[in-house]
Write a protein that holds these residues in place. Structure first.
Motif, short mmCIF file in Angstrom:
data_model
loop_
_atom_site.label_atom_id
_atom_site.label_comp_id
_atom_site.label_asym_id
_atom_site.label_seq_id
_atom_site.Cartn_x
_atom_site.Cartn_y
_atom_site.Cartn_z
N MET A 1 -78.82 -64.29 -35.37
CA MET A 1 -77.20 -64.50 -34.98
C MET A 1 -76.59 -63.24 -35.39
O MET A 1 -77.16 -62.34 -36.46
N ALA A 2 -75.54 -62.85 -34.90
CA ALA A 2 -74.52 -61.54 -35.24
C ALA A 2 -74.46 -61.34 -36.50
O ALA A 2 -74.54 -60.11 -36.99
N GLY A 3 -74.23 -62.56 -37.40
CA GLY A 3 -74.04 -62.35 -38.82
C GLY A 3 -75.04 -61.50 -39.53
O GLY A 3 -74.95 -61.15 -40.62
N GLN A 4 -76.46 -62.04 -39.05
CA GLN A 4 -77.54 -60.92 -39.78
C GLN A 4 -77.44 -59.59 -39.14
O GLN A 4 -78.36 -58.75 -39.85
N ILE A 11 -71.78 -49.04 -43.66
CA ILE A 11 -72.07 -48.36 -42.28
C ILE A 11 -71.28 -49.39 -41.31
O ILE A 11 -70.85 -48.74 -40.41
N TYR A 12 -70.84 -50.50 -41.51
CA TYR A 12 -70.11 -51.24 -40.46
C TYR A 12 -68.85 -50.50 -40.32
O TYR A 12 -68.27 -50.28 -39.47
N GLU A 13 -68.40 -50.04 -41.60
CA GLU A 13 -66.82 -49.52 -41.71
C GLU A 13 -66.84 -48.28 -40.78
O GLU A 13 -66.03 -48.07 -39.89
N TRP A 19 -62.21 -49.00 -36.32
CA TRP A 19 -61.28 -49.42 -35.27
C TRP A 19 -60.97 -50.64 -35.14
O TRP A 19 -59.65 -50.78 -34.68
N SER A 20 -61.39 -51.57 -35.84
CA SER A 20 -61.00 -52.75 -36.08
C SER A 20 -59.49 -52.94 -36.64
O SER A 20 -58.64 -53.52 -36.53
N ARG A 21 -59.49 -52.01 -37.89
CA ARG A 21 -58.37 -51.88 -38.66
C ARG A 21 -57.47 -51.29 -37.59
O ARG A 21 -55.96 -51.80 -37.90
N VAL A 42 -61.39 -65.61 -40.08
CA VAL A 42 -62.50 -66.22 -39.62
C VAL A 42 -63.54 -65.11 -39.28
O VAL A 42 -63.27 -64.20 -38.36
N GLY A 43 -64.91 -65.02 -39.72
CA GLY A 43 -65.55 -63.92 -39.33
C GLY A 43 -65.26 -62.73 -39.83
O GLY A 43 -65.02 -61.67 -39.02
N CYS A 44 -64.71 -62.61 -41.03
CA CYS A 44 -64.12 -61.63 -41.83
C CYS A 44 -65.02 -60.20 -41.95
O CYS A 44 -64.76 -59.12 -42.00
N ALA A 48 -62.54 -55.58 -43.43
CA ALA A 48 -61.79 -54.39 -42.87
C ALA A 48 -60.25 -55.06 -42.33
O ALA A 48 -59.35 -54.60 -42.70
N PHE A 49 -60.48 -56.13 -41.68
CA PHE A 49 -59.37 -56.68 -41.02
C PHE A 49 -58.65 -57.66 -42.18
O PHE A 49 -57.29 -57.39 -42.25
N THR A 50 -59.41 -58.06 -43.01
CA THR A 50 -58.65 -58.77 -44.12
C THR A 50 -57.87 -57.97 -44.94
O THR A 50 -56.65 -58.32 -45.30
N ILE A 65 -64.12 -65.99 -44.25
CA ILE A 65 -65.44 -66.43 -44.19
C ILE A 65 -66.20 -66.04 -42.94
O ILE A 65 -65.71 -65.30 -42.30
N ASP A 66 -67.52 -65.76 -43.50
CA ASP A 66 -68.43 -65.18 -42.54
C ASP A 66 -69.89 -65.69 -42.97
O ASP A 66 -70.23 -65.95 -43.96
N PRO A 67 -70.85 -65.51 -41.99
CA PRO A 67 -71.99 -65.84 -42.14
C PRO A 67 -72.94 -64.93 -43.14
O PRO A 67 -73.90 -65.16 -43.68
N SER A 68 -72.59 -63.62 -42.96
CA SER A 68 -73.27 -62.73 -43.78
C SER A 68 -72.92 -62.22 -45.17
O SER A 68 -71.86 -62.06 -45.57
N ASP A 90 -69.19 -71.03 -41.00
CA ASP A 90 -69.35 -70.78 -39.57
C ASP A 90 -68.12 -71.08 -38.93
O ASP A 90 -67.48 -72.07 -39.10
N ALA A 91 -67.78 -70.13 -38.11
CA ALA A 91 -66.61 -70.59 -37.22
C ALA A 91 -66.55 -71.62 -36.60
O ALA A 91 -65.48 -72.47 -36.34
N GLN A 92 -67.66 -72.27 -36.07
CA GLN A 92 -67.86 -73.50 -35.18
C GLN A 92 -67.80 -74.77 -35.90
O GLN A 92 -67.86 -75.85 -35.60
N GLU A 93 -67.96 -74.54 -37.25
CA GLU A 93 -67.91 -75.83 -38.26
C GLU A 93 -67.10 -75.25 -39.64
O GLU A 93 -67.73 -75.24 -40.55
N MET A 106 -59.06 -64.46 -36.11
CA MET A 106 -60.61 -64.31 -35.85
C MET A 106 -60.36 -62.99 -35.18
O MET A 106 -60.01 -62.82 -33.82
N ALA A 107 -60.95 -61.94 -35.67
CA ALA A 107 -60.96 -60.46 -35.26
C ALA A 107 -62.12 -60.08 -34.87
O ALA A 107 -63.00 -59.98 -35.92
N LEU A 108 -62.41 -59.61 -33.61
CA LEU A 108 -63.82 -59.05 -33.07
C LEU A 108 -64.73 -60.18 -33.31
O LEU A 108 -65.99 -59.72 -33.48
N PHE A 112 -69.44 -63.22 -30.08
CA PHE A 112 -70.66 -63.27 -30.76
C PHE A 112 -71.00 -65.04 -30.96
O PHE A 112 -72.10 -65.26 -31.54
N LEU A 113 -69.92 -65.73 -30.51
CA LEU A 113 -70.25 -67.08 -30.87
C LEU A 113 -70.86 -67.87 -29.69
O LEU A 113 -70.68 -67.62 -28.62
N ARG A 114 -71.62 -68.90 -30.02
CA ARG A 114 -72.30 -69.64 -29.23
C ARG A 114 -71.41 -70.63 -28.48
O ARG A 114 -71.40 -70.88 -27.50
#
Ligand SMILES: C[S@@+](CC[C@H](N)C(=O)[O-])C[C@H]1O[C@@H](n2cnc3c(N)ncnc32)[C@H](O)[C@@H]1O
Length: 260
Positions: A1-4, A11-13, A19-21, A42-44, A48-50, A65-68, A90-93, A106-108, A112-114
């Protein structure tokens, strides 16, 4: 999953947060919501976006929220996100009762969602009538993501595509249709363009090959000669300005609608 795959906030920053900002600022101005609302992000990821939403929208409360877990741990250290309540989810639940927020964003994340449709309907469920459900995502099929040069060159070397699993849902017309089908009202979409700028080619390479995102992990596992070939191809593709900087444009599609 993208969360992992996106697990290191710092490093993500460098890879994507900055660019997300930039895109997020335009997105939040376009939402044009009043102050003192209750927000769900959702998927924070690393927050950065928060941080941008707190700075620009003066919310009363923010749940993000985020899975990671690793990304959330980094997000909790951000000085500009102290008021946010960061939780695993999880965004889907969505683990919230109906109509418990004024705005869900839900930013970017959507590509990534099923099941993107489930995520949009979940956001609509947890937002109160009259509230806002909104998202943006780089236009992946259109070449809008800041990492598009990497996708293109890796694919032209015959490597497995590292694009997010659901690229089509990032198209403007598909997002619009999804918002309408979810039953949201006053649906609008727009394109958000941002300048992507690296101080030189090494900045571009180092930022995009850190082994945290999907492409970084794949590049990390490449042989030395394959890495050199990819580097040379990217150098040819990305012509530098006279002072050595690498500059190009990226663009995202955004959708917003209100809960009836
Ligand atoms: C490209 S990052 C975006 C992070 C942040 N929103 C931003 O704008 O910088 C994608 C995020 O989606 C998250 N994600 C992936 N699958 C998810 C899911 N099922 N539910 C919620 N978030 C998810 C990842 O963990 C990652 O943090």
């Amino acid at each position: 999953m993208a969360g992992q795959l996106f697990s290191d906030g710092e490093i993500y920053e460098r890879l994507m947060g900055r660019w997300s900002r930039l895109a997020g600022k335009t997105f939040l101005a376009w939402l044009d919501t009043p102050k003192n609302l209750q927000w769900l992000d959702v998927g924070c990821g690393n927050g950065a976006f928060t941080e941008e939403l707190i700075a620009h929208c003066a919310p009363a409360t923010v749940v993000a929220i985020d899975p990671s877990n690793d990304q959330l741990a980094y997000a909790r250290t951000l000085p500009g996100a102290k008021i946010a309540d960061f939780r695993v989810g999880d965004a889907q639940e969505l683990p919230f009762s109906d109509a418990s927020f004024d705005v869900a964003t839900m930013a970017l994340v959507i590509s990534f969602l099923r099941d993107p449709a489930k995520a949009v309907s979940e956001m609509a469920r947890v937002v109160r009538p009259g509230g806002w459900v909104a998202a943006y995502m780089w236009d992946i099929p259109g070449g809008g993501t800041p990492v598009d040069p990497i996708y293109v060159e890796m694919e032209s070397m015959g490597m497995t595509s590292v694009r997010p699993s659901n690229p089509a849902v990032s198209r403007r017309e598909i997002m619009q249709e999804l918002w309408r089908k979810t039953g949201l009202d006053s649906v609008e979409t727009r394109v958000i363009r941002i300048p992507v700028l690296y101080s030189d080619f090494n900045d571009f390479w180092d930022s995009n090959t850190a082994p945290i995102g999907p492409q970084g992990k794949l590049i990390d596992g490449m042989s030395g000669s394959a890495k050199e070939e990819l580097r040379a191809r990217l150098r040819r593709r990305l012509s530098a300005t006279l002072d050595g900087r690498i500059v190009y444009e990226s663009y995202a599609n955004a959708a917003k609608g209100r809960v009836l």
